[in-house]
Write a protein that holds these residues in place. Sequence first.
Motif, PDB file in Angstrom:
ATOM      1  N   ILE A  97       0.855  -1.210   0.000  1.00 61.16           N
ATOM      2  CA  ILE A  97       0.000   0.000   0.000  1.00 61.16           C
ATOM      3  C   ILE A  97       0.882   1.249   0.000  1.00 61.16           C
ATOM      4  N   LEU A  98       1.935   1.230   0.835  1.00 62.75           N
ATOM      5  CA  LEU A  98       2.846   2.381   0.877  1.00 62.75           C
ATOM      6  C   LEU A  98       3.548   2.545  -0.472  1.00 62.75           C
ATOM      7  N   ALA A  99       3.913   1.425  -1.075  1.00 63.56           N
ATOM      8  CA  ALA A  99       4.588   1.487  -2.385  1.00 63.56           C
ATOM      9  C   ALA A  99       3.647   2.061  -3.442  1.00 63.56           C
ATOM     10  N   LEU A 100       2.393   1.632  -3.402  1.00 63.13           N
ATOM     11  CA  LEU A 100       1.430   2.147  -4.394  1.00 63.13           C
ATOM     12  C   LEU A 100       1.209   3.646  -4.213  1.00 63.13           C
ATOM     13  N   ILE A 101       1.112   4.066  -2.951  1.00 68.50           N
ATOM     14  CA  ILE A 101       0.931   5.500  -2.697  1.00 68.50           C
ATOM     15  C   ILE A 101       2.141   6.274  -3.230  1.00 68.50           C
ATOM     16  N   SER A 102       3.338   5.702  -3.017  1.00 63.91           N
ATOM     17  CA  SER A 102       4.567   6.390  -3.443  1.00 63.91           C
ATOM     18  C   SER A 102       4.706   6.445  -4.951  1.00 63.91           C
ATOM     19  N   THR A 103       4.302   5.373  -5.611  1.00 68.10           N
ATOM     20  CA  THR A 103       4.596   5.281  -7.041  1.00 68.10           C
ATOM     21  C   THR A 103       3.419   5.648  -7.937  1.00 68.10           C
ATOM     22  N   THR A 104       2.287   5.913  -7.336  1.00 70.42           N
ATOM     23  CA  THR A 104       1.098   6.178  -8.161  1.00 70.42           C
ATOM     24  C   THR A 104       1.239   7.459  -8.978  1.00 70.42           C
ATOM     25  N   THR A 105       2.109   8.361  -8.523  1.00 70.24           N
ATOM     26  CA  THR A 105       2.282   9.630  -9.256  1.00 70.24           C
ATOM     27  C   THR A 105       3.234   9.472 -10.445  1.00 70.24           C
ATOM     28  N   ILE A 106       3.974   8.375 -10.505  1.00 69.20           N
ATOM     29  CA  ILE A 106       5.040   8.265 -11.509  1.00 69.20           C
ATOM     30  C   ILE A 106       4.501   8.419 -12.940  1.00 69.20           C
ATOM     31  N   PHE A 107       3.525   7.631 -13.316  1.00 65.24           N
ATOM     32  CA  PHE A 107       3.047   7.710 -14.704  1.00 65.24           C
ATOM     33  C   PHE A 107       2.207   8.968 -14.984  1.00 65.24           C
ATOM     34  N   PRO A 108       1.282   9.356 -14.085  1.00 63.16           N
ATOM     35  CA  PRO A 108       0.587  10.620 -14.349  1.00 63.16           C
ATOM     36  C   PRO A 108       1.556  11.806 -14.489  1.00 63.16           C
ATOM     37  N   ASP A 109       2.606  11.833 -13.673  1.00 65.84           N
ATOM     38  CA  ASP A 109       3.604  12.907 -13.798  1.00 65.84           C
ATOM     39  C   ASP A 109       4.381  12.777 -15.101  1.00 65.84           C
ATOM     40  N   PHE A 110       4.664  11.554 -15.460  1.00 66.97           N
ATOM     41  CA  PHE A 110       5.462  11.278 -16.662  1.00 66.97           C
ATOM     42  C   PHE A 110       4.731  11.750 -17.927  1.00 66.97           C
ATOM     43  N   VAL A 111       3.409  11.562 -17.962  1.00 68.96           N
ATOM     44  CA  VAL A 111       2.663  11.939 -19.160  1.00 68.96           C
ATOM     45  C   VAL A 111       2.073  13.356 -19.070  1.00 68.96           C
ATOM     46  N   ALA A 112       2.455  14.087 -18.012  1.00 73.03           N
ATOM     47  CA  ALA A 112       1.928  15.451 -17.867  1.00 73.03           C
ATOM     48  C   ALA A 112       2.484  16.334 -18.972  1.00 73.03           C
ATOM     49  N   SER A 113       1.657  17.259 -19.415  1.00 79.09           N
ATOM     50  CA  SER A 113       2.073  18.180 -20.471  1.00 79.09           C
ATOM     51  C   SER A 113       3.294  18.972 -20.005  1.00 79.09           C
ATOM     52  N   GLY A 114       4.264  19.137 -20.870  1.00 76.38           N
ATOM     53  CA  GLY A 114       5.487  19.864 -20.519  1.00 76.38           C
ATOM     54  C   GLY A 114       6.592  18.929 -20.102  1.00 76.38           C
ATOM     55  N   THR A 115       6.231  17.788 -19.497  1.00 80.31           N
ATOM     56  CA  THR A 115       7.233  16.804 -19.086  1.00 80.31           C
ATOM     57  C   THR A 115       7.415  15.777 -20.193  1.00 80.31           C
ATOM     58  N   ILE A 116       6.287  15.287 -20.682  1.00 81.30           N
ATOM     59  CA  ILE A 116       6.340  14.217 -21.678  1.00 81.30           C
ATOM     60  C   ILE A 116       6.947  14.721 -22.986  1.00 81.30           C
ATOM     61  N   ASP A 117       6.733  15.998 -23.314  1.00 82.28           N
ATOM     62  CA  ASP A 117       7.280  16.560 -24.562  1.00 82.28           C
ATOM     63  C   ASP A 117       8.793  16.405 -24.612  1.00 82.28           C
ATOM     64  N   LEU A 118       9.416  16.685 -23.459  1.00 84.93           N
ATOM     65  CA  LEU A 118      10.886  16.637 -23.405  1.00 84.93           C
ATOM     66  C   LEU A 118      11.396  15.219 -23.664  1.00 84.93           C
ATOM     67  N   VAL A 119      10.657  14.244 -23.215  1.00 82.50           N
ATOM     68  CA  VAL A 119      11.095  12.852 -23.326  1.00 82.50           C
ATOM     69  C   VAL A 119      10.770  12.263 -24.701  1.00 82.50           C
ATOM     70  N   LEU A 120       9.561  12.576 -25.173  1.00 83.01           N
ATOM     71  CA  LEU A 120       9.159  12.017 -26.479  1.00 83.01           C
ATOM     72  C   LEU A 120       9.999  12.581 -27.614  1.00 83.01           C
ATOM     73  N   ALA A 121      10.567  13.755 -27.402  1.00 85.86           N
ATOM     74  CA  ALA A 121      11.371  14.377 -28.457  1.00 85.86           C
ATOM     75  C   ALA A 121      12.774  13.771 -28.550  1.00 85.86           C
ATOM     76  N   LYS A 122      13.039  12.766 -27.759  1.00 89.27           N
ATOM     77  CA  LYS A 122      14.362  12.118 -27.789  1.00 89.27           C
ATOM     78  C   LYS A 122      14.321  10.908 -28.721  1.00 89.27           C
ATOM     79  N   PRO A 123      15.479  10.472 -29.163  1.00 89.11           N
ATOM     80  CA  PRO A 123      15.495   9.370 -30.148  1.00 89.11           C
ATOM     81  C   PRO A 123      15.223   7.992 -29.543  1.00 89.11           C
ATOM     82  N   ILE A 124      14.101   7.872 -28.857  1.00 88.72           N
ATOM     83  CA  ILE A 124      13.703   6.583 -28.274  1.00 88.72           C
ATOM     84  C   ILE A 124      12.263   6.340 -28.705  1.00 88.72           C
TER      85      ILE A 124
END
Lengths: 378, 331
Positions: free
Chosen positions: A89-116
Amino acid sequence: MTVVAAMLLDAYRELNSKKLFWITLVLSGMVVICYGSIGFDEDGMSILYGLKHVDSEFIKQGSPWARAMYMGIFSDFVVTIWLSWIAIILALISTTTIFPDFVASGTIDLVLAKPITRIKLFVIKYLTSLLFVVLQVGLFCVGVFACVGLRLGEWNWMIFSAVPIVTVFYSYLYSANVLTGILTRSAITALLLTMLFWCGLWSIQSSEVLLNQFRFMSQIQAERAQEIVDRVEASLATADDAENGVSDRQRLRWERELDGAQEDHEQAQELEQTLTTWHRRVRVGVIILPKTQHTVGLLSRWLKDPQGFSIIAMMRGDMTGMMPGSNANRPTGVDAETSRRMEAYYDDTSPWFIITSSLGFELLVLGVACWMFVRRDY
Amino acid sequence: MATTNGEYVIDLHHVEKIYRGKVHALRGVEMQVHRGEIFGLLGPNGAGKSTLVKIMMTVVRPTRIGGTLLGRPIGHKPTLRRVGYLPEDHRFPRYLTGRQALEFYAALAKVDRRTRKRRAAELLTTVGMSDWADKKVSTYSKGMMQRVGLAQALVNDPQLVLLDEPTDGVDPVGRREIRDVLVELRRRGTTIFLNSHLLSELEMVCDRVAILVQGKVVMQGTIDDLTAQSRRYEITIQGAAPDWAQGDPSIRVEVLSDGQSKLIVQGSEPGPMQPILDRLRGESRIICAMEPVRETLEDLFMRAVTDPATGQVLAPGASPPVGRSGKGGRR
């Protein structure tokens, strides 16, 4: 490799910045300290580093019951309650923000623009997100490994199988968290839906276990009733053949006993059939969905004593019967027998099936999440 | 156009984007950016500028597209190794320091460890953030974030840099520093694609510009070329304009409030002005002033976003779809 290493380092930095990661680690340390406080000597066992002593002829230094108890506390209680519930439960609370933060506008642009490629990005991000549990359980196991080594003199490397087991268990839930996180882009919603999913899994698996337990109980009751029927019928047959002075009263008592036993047998059989039907239906759900309880249960299976000495057996009251040289029979009550049959039933399910079928469902969930991640405009 | 792809760093053809069937963001964009130039993309809010940049950077999937980026088809991921990008309103992970952020994004661009460490340190100095390099980005102001963002766009030593509103939130000193960085990059042969609302800044650094209105490029070229037709001479004289001037279709007459008149003659060459001046002098007119006038980029922009039929400024934003084009593959 550069990308994987960079994302792994980034995942560590992200965890490092979360207070909950450290809180969980401290709590894990406290659990290990408590676990290590149990010790054994020639007269019995001590708790809280010798603060309290319990005399026991069974649980003492070098006895198989001492080992069974100490390993059982780890595999059946510490892993099942601490690692599989509270820490998760503690792990889920800690990690639940990882993907929503990752795909947030302004963050995801920087990553998707890389050659991956997006698929590669998703897979690496998912795998590195499991770092929380790997680190937590890994460090926890080091502590338990040391405790077991020092207390039992047994340096059991199988303890570290908790790392992949708990990680796989966590990944079943985290895949749902990732899907809902990508779908809603909201960490709170993702967490709530994941908890709901977990509750659903728990309910289905618990229902299956309960139905199975009642099914076995009915089965045993039917068998016991059949035994009575056989015994009474044999008695009546003997009485009829010999005609050796069996009183009518005795005969009447046997006939009543026979009627009662036959009625019990029929009722138990009918109930068993109904329960078997329902069990079969619920089991379909269990087979399809991730088997969280069974996955964690694998650890008890792998750590158990080959002679059958286990904390569950102790709780069942099998201690005297299993002691070497003992003539006492094992408890033969319906509950004890049900418990034995249940253990045998679930032990028969192959670990390979438990893991692969659960991972199959996880893969499906992740596939949908990945498809959405790849297709979306940011 | 009789040119090869090799001359263009960006060569876009019929770029179209329809968001979920509701908003027609880009409607057949044609755009070419030459090697080593600073190219400015202008347009009102919602014109599709950011969408166009995001399509080039694979952040948004085009409905239809043709053309190349650094000679490879748009969407070719390995090419992005040679491209730098600063998105609008970018956000770095708050747990990273400026230096860590640069090194992280350099690693994602597959820059080796030693090079990324060196580049990060150099660029942080270039954008004036070396003193803040080891502080968490969560403590940075908007302007500082933009500076580190620019450094991030350059960390892989790109041949092409796409910057979406790079001076947003940056103070005048910072804006000048960023401008200097861009000019220095151009001197070293890097191509820069600049997306900005600050027309005066674009005018200062851009070699060529394109104006995007409602998902279409309505003007494209050098600022000189685009303003050529607006070049004129304005002659201010005392008193009313002579009759011959009012009757000459090449001369436009304006009456000024202080008893003066202005004769406006289209053209950028001073030669044709001489007979007019001679004639005015011949009539003993007092010539108060004569100056060559050229449209500013702002004038050009306003002209581009004004509907010539109604004289009204076009509504901001992209228009809804008029029916999806059947040409080209949906990506």
